[in-house]
Design a protein around this motif. Sequence first.
Motif: not given
Length: 232
Positions: A113-124
């Motif tokens: 799902s992260r391939l197309t996700a637009k939301e910000k993430t602190e994981t990366n």
Amino acid sequence: MRALIVEDEARVARRIERMTRELLTNRLKSLTHVGTLNEAKKLISDHSWDLVLLDLNLNGDNGFDLLTTVVSESFHTIIISAYKDQAITAFEYGVLDFVHKPFNRDRLSQAFSRLTAKEKTETNAVKYLAVKKRHRIQLISIEDIRYIKGAGTYSELLLMDGTKELHDKSLEKLEQLLSYSFERIHKSYLVKMSEMKGISVSSGSKYRAVLKNEELIPIGRTRYKDLKERWV
């Protein structure tokens, strides 16, 4: 989507392949599996990919020997590994996700799902971007990048010292990796927010980001409102 599985355990590889076909369904154009580091290097060199699913222990070979090469390419990389202690380093090198073995279908679905996700993430928490140089790969520290400009299917990294480096990933793919510290302020620009000091508005409703070095970067009209709220 053209996907490559790099996994030395045949049973695990079959499981990844089955789940990948189920989860990506009609988005999947081709799915290839190899079990050795050398096979992976050759296929990555000779063919175009959209996604690589990489194990970090391949018959005793270290998948990190391939990692700096794959993260410099245009595609995204997802690590699937039992070596959970290596997750932080993998993220620092710019992988999209790290799936810890043993894993289930839901966890792999989350990674996809992260391939197309637009939301910000602190994981990366990416610390480097790997760029291709002649006969080698160079790691560019995120700290050394001021902003990134789209250049067709590639991206230009504009560095603090005024130099430029070309990255094989598109601006969209870099945005997915760097959204925790960079902002897409224009269709052609990602700017490190810590380098931005204000917004300039000129006649004709032209908006520009003012960077700490006084450089001006255009702001798209659709993104102006959100940015303005941060600087009120």
